[in-house]
Design a protein around this motif. Structure first.
Motif, PDB file in Angstrom:
ATOM      1  N   LEU A   9      85.213 109.880  16.641  1.00  0.00           N
ATOM      2  CA  LEU A   9      84.555 109.646  17.900  1.00  0.00           C
ATOM      3  C   LEU A   9      85.543 109.520  19.047  1.00  0.00           C
ATOM      4  CD1 LEU A   9      81.832 107.125  16.726  1.00  0.00           C
ATOM      5  CD2 LEU A   9      81.428 109.390  17.665  1.00  0.00           C
ATOM      6  N   ILE A  10      86.597 108.741  18.846  1.00  0.00           N
ATOM      7  CA  ILE A  10      87.552 108.509  19.916  1.00  0.00           C
ATOM      8  C   ILE A  10      88.361 109.761  20.219  1.00  0.00           C
ATOM      9  CG2 ILE A  10      89.604 107.190  20.573  1.00  0.00           C
ATOM     10  CD1 ILE A  10      88.434 104.788  19.216  1.00  0.00           C
ATOM     11  N   GLU A  11      88.595 110.604  19.211  1.00  0.00           N
ATOM     12  CA  GLU A  11      89.362 111.823  19.414  1.00  0.00           C
ATOM     13  C   GLU A  11      88.539 112.913  20.097  1.00  0.00           C
ATOM     14  OE1 GLU A  11      92.494 112.593  18.852  1.00  0.00           O
ATOM     15  OE2 GLU A  11      93.011 110.603  18.128  1.00  0.00           O
ATOM     16  N   HIS A  12      87.219 112.683  20.240  1.00  0.00           N
ATOM     17  CA  HIS A  12      86.367 113.690  20.863  1.00  0.00           C
ATOM     18  C   HIS A  12      86.901 114.024  22.252  1.00  0.00           C
ATOM     19  CE1 HIS A  12      82.827 115.504  22.786  1.00  0.00           C
ATOM     20  NE2 HIS A  12      82.432 115.789  21.567  1.00  0.00           N
ATOM     21  N   LYS A  13      86.841 115.267  22.626  1.00  0.00           N
ATOM     22  CA  LYS A  13      87.514 115.714  23.855  1.00  0.00           C
ATOM     23  C   LYS A  13      87.002 115.013  25.099  1.00  0.00           C
ATOM     24  CE  LYS A  13      84.386 119.664  24.511  1.00  0.00           C
ATOM     25  NZ  LYS A  13      84.302 121.124  24.680  1.00  0.00           N
ATOM     26  N   TYR A  77      84.956  95.368  30.213  1.00  0.00           N
ATOM     27  CA  TYR A  77      85.414  96.636  29.657  1.00  0.00           C
ATOM     28  C   TYR A  77      84.240  97.412  29.052  1.00  0.00           C
ATOM     29  CZ  TYR A  77      88.182  99.894  26.816  1.00  0.00           C
ATOM     30  OH  TYR A  77      88.725 101.012  26.251  1.00  0.00           O
ATOM     31  N   LYS A  78      83.369  96.698  28.367  1.00  0.00           N
ATOM     32  CA  LYS A  78      82.193  97.347  27.773  1.00  0.00           C
ATOM     33  C   LYS A  78      81.325  97.963  28.872  1.00  0.00           C
ATOM     34  CE  LYS A  78      78.084  96.364  24.956  1.00  0.00           C
ATOM     35  NZ  LYS A  78      77.339  95.317  24.204  1.00  0.00           N
ATOM     36  N   ARG A  79      81.122  97.244  29.960  1.00  0.00           N
ATOM     37  CA  ARG A  79      80.320  97.769  31.068  1.00  0.00           C
ATOM     38  C   ARG A  79      80.998  99.001  31.681  1.00  0.00           C
ATOM     39  NH1 ARG A  79      77.483  95.165  28.602  1.00  0.00           N
ATOM     40  NH2 ARG A  79      76.575  93.127  29.086  1.00  0.00           N
ATOM     41  N   THR A  90      80.342 106.332  20.688  1.00  0.00           N
ATOM     42  CA  THR A  90      81.711 106.326  21.185  1.00  0.00           C
ATOM     43  C   THR A  90      82.092 104.953  21.722  1.00  0.00           C
ATOM     44  OG1 THR A  90      81.473 108.657  21.778  1.00  0.00           O
ATOM     45  CG2 THR A  90      83.311 107.467  22.763  1.00  0.00           C
ATOM     46  N   ILE A  91      81.196 104.355  22.498  1.00  0.00           N
ATOM     47  CA  ILE A  91      81.457 103.014  23.038  1.00  0.00           C
ATOM     48  C   ILE A  91      81.634 102.022  21.902  1.00  0.00           C
ATOM     49  CG2 ILE A  91      80.477 101.120  24.392  1.00  0.00           C
ATOM     50  CD1 ILE A  91      79.069 103.260  26.097  1.00  0.00           C
ATOM     51  N   THR A  92      80.761 102.102  20.916  1.00  0.00           N
ATOM     52  CA  THR A  92      80.863 101.202  19.765  1.00  0.00           C
ATOM     53  C   THR A  92      82.187 101.382  19.046  1.00  0.00           C
ATOM     54  OG1 THR A  92      78.467 101.135  19.459  1.00  0.00           O
ATOM     55  CG2 THR A  92      79.815 100.576  17.551  1.00  0.00           C
ATOM     56  N   ALA A  93      82.655 102.630  18.949  1.00  0.00           N
ATOM     57  CA  ALA A  93      83.927 102.898  18.274  1.00  0.00           C
ATOM     58  C   ALA A  93      85.079 102.195  18.978  1.00  0.00           C
ATOM     59  CB  ALA A  93      84.182 104.403  18.205  1.00  0.00           C
ATOM     60  N   LYS A 119      78.965  92.672  21.149  1.00  0.00           N
ATOM     61  CA  LYS A 119      78.221  93.577  20.279  1.00  0.00           C
ATOM     62  C   LYS A 119      78.460  95.033  20.682  1.00  0.00           C
ATOM     63  CE  LYS A 119      74.453  90.268  19.523  1.00  0.00           C
ATOM     64  NZ  LYS A 119      72.992  90.038  19.671  1.00  0.00           N
ATOM     65  N   GLY A 120      78.291  95.907  19.701  1.00  0.00           N
ATOM     66  CA  GLY A 120      78.336  97.333  19.983  1.00  0.00           C
ATOM     67  C   GLY A 120      77.034  97.777  20.617  1.00  0.00           C
ATOM     68  N   MET A 121      76.924  99.055  20.877  1.00  0.00           N
ATOM     69  CA  MET A 121      75.704  99.595  21.470  1.00  0.00           C
ATOM     70  C   MET A 121      74.649  99.780  20.389  1.00  0.00           C
ATOM     71  SD  MET A 121      76.646  99.812  24.592  1.00  0.00           S
ATOM     72  CE  MET A 121      75.410 100.851  25.385  1.00  0.00           C
TER      73      MET A 121
END
Length: 326
Positions: A9-13, A77-79, A90-93, A119-121
């Motif tokens: 997910l984080i490596e996604h372009k 940061y989450k916002r 992606t946010i959760t990752a 919490k994650g999304m």
């Protein structure tokens, strides 16, 4: 969420968040903490690199020094991630990496775990990509020119995706030797998402296998250890294809068929296979096994989507209102 999924997910372009704030210099202490943290994680080297980039990005965003951070900073940061309109996954990752880091700092008595309440999304009720209809699938497949090596290869790939639900990473990792036959049943052994070995397989029906064999015959002399599908580009001719190349091929044949939507990508072909299996009468357990879902709830999303479309009460509302000429 495992380390492979976080990496993917984080490596996604489009995943890397950016901001206009002045980046905070990463202190030597923090660099040491990062190094110690990563050295104690039981994850692959590429995942460690991903963790490091995610945490460096997080601390660069922070307006306060490491010793002054609070839970409110992480919420901010989450916002920020949400404001970038990144996918929930992606946010959760990103947040998973941050939570793991502060759980580690607390265990080491370095700094309290200020992230444990973050919490994650929420998991989306629907997928971000759509399956193709059967009409669209026919148009995509029938539009591929089978008179060239490239056409035979592309047809074999697309056909395999829509008939087995493979992921592009699983096709990218496949070798010729991974196809075998036991008891009259042809199988393609695969290294699935997050796996270290080829410990799973999909069934290759005659309709799935025949185009692959036709492509391999046209390709010429090969070794069992060669990639199942190879590149035809000048820079990597005969080499293993990348997942990005496979995705481009899938998107390209869709556009050639006049089907162009942001919600239709290579992953849509996996959705198409799973949705088709359910519509054709396969049980949830059978489809879960084919799709290699770790959680039955993932398979259920497909089932719920089909049921919602098939038994839509909106159609019943229209039929009822027609009686009153409304």
């Amino acid at each position: 969420m495992n380390s492979f999924e976080i990496t993917e997910l984080i490596e996604h372009k489009n995943a890397a968040p950016s901001n206009n704030q002045t980046a905070v210099t990463i202190t030597n202490d923090l660099s040491k903490y990062l190094q110690d943290f990563l050295s104690e994680q039981d994850i692959k080297e590429n995942s460690k690199g991903t963790y490091k980039r995610a945490l460096t990005q997080f601390f660069s965003f922070m307006p306060n020094s490491f010793e002054q951070l609070t839970s409110n900073d992480i919420l901010t940061y989450k916002r920020h991630l949400e404001s970038l309109e990144l996918a929930a996954y992606t946010i959760t990752a990103y947040l998973v990496v941050v939570r793991r880091f502060f759980a580690w700092t607390e265990a080491k008595k370095i700094y309290p775990n200020i992230a444990k309440t973050i919490k994650g999304m929420r998991r989306p009720k629907e997928f971000r990509k759509d399956p193709l209809t059967m009409e669209q699938t026919r148009e995509v497949i029938s539009g591929i020119d089978l008179n060239t090596l490239q056409g035979k290869r592309d047809f074999a790939i697309i056909n395999l995706l829509v008939r087995t639900g493979l992921r592009t990473i699983e096709i990218q990792r496949a070798n010729i030797e991974d196809i075998n036959q036991t008891g009259g049943v042809a199988k393609l052994h695969i290294q699935g998402k997050g796996r270290d070995t080829k410990d799973d397989y999909v069934i290759l029906t005659h309709a799935s296998l025949k185009p692959i064999l036709s492509y391999l015959k046209c390709r010429g002399e090969t070794k069992d250890t060669d990639p199942l599908f190879t590149s035809l580009s000048d820079r990597n001719n005969g080499g293993r294809m990348t997942t990005r190349s496979l995705s481009r091929i899938a998107k390209g044949v869709m556009i050639e068929a006049g089907i162009d939507s942001k919600r239709l990508t290579a992953h849509s072909l996996r959705h198409t296979a799973i949705t088709t299996a359910l519509r054709a009468g396969a049980s949830l357990q059978e489809v879960k096994a084919m799709a290699r879902h770790a959680d039955m709830n993932t398979t259920l999303i497909y089932s719920h989507n089909i049921d919602r479309e098939t038994n839509a009460p909106e159609h019943k509302i229209d039929a009822y209102m027609e009686k009153y000429a409304i």
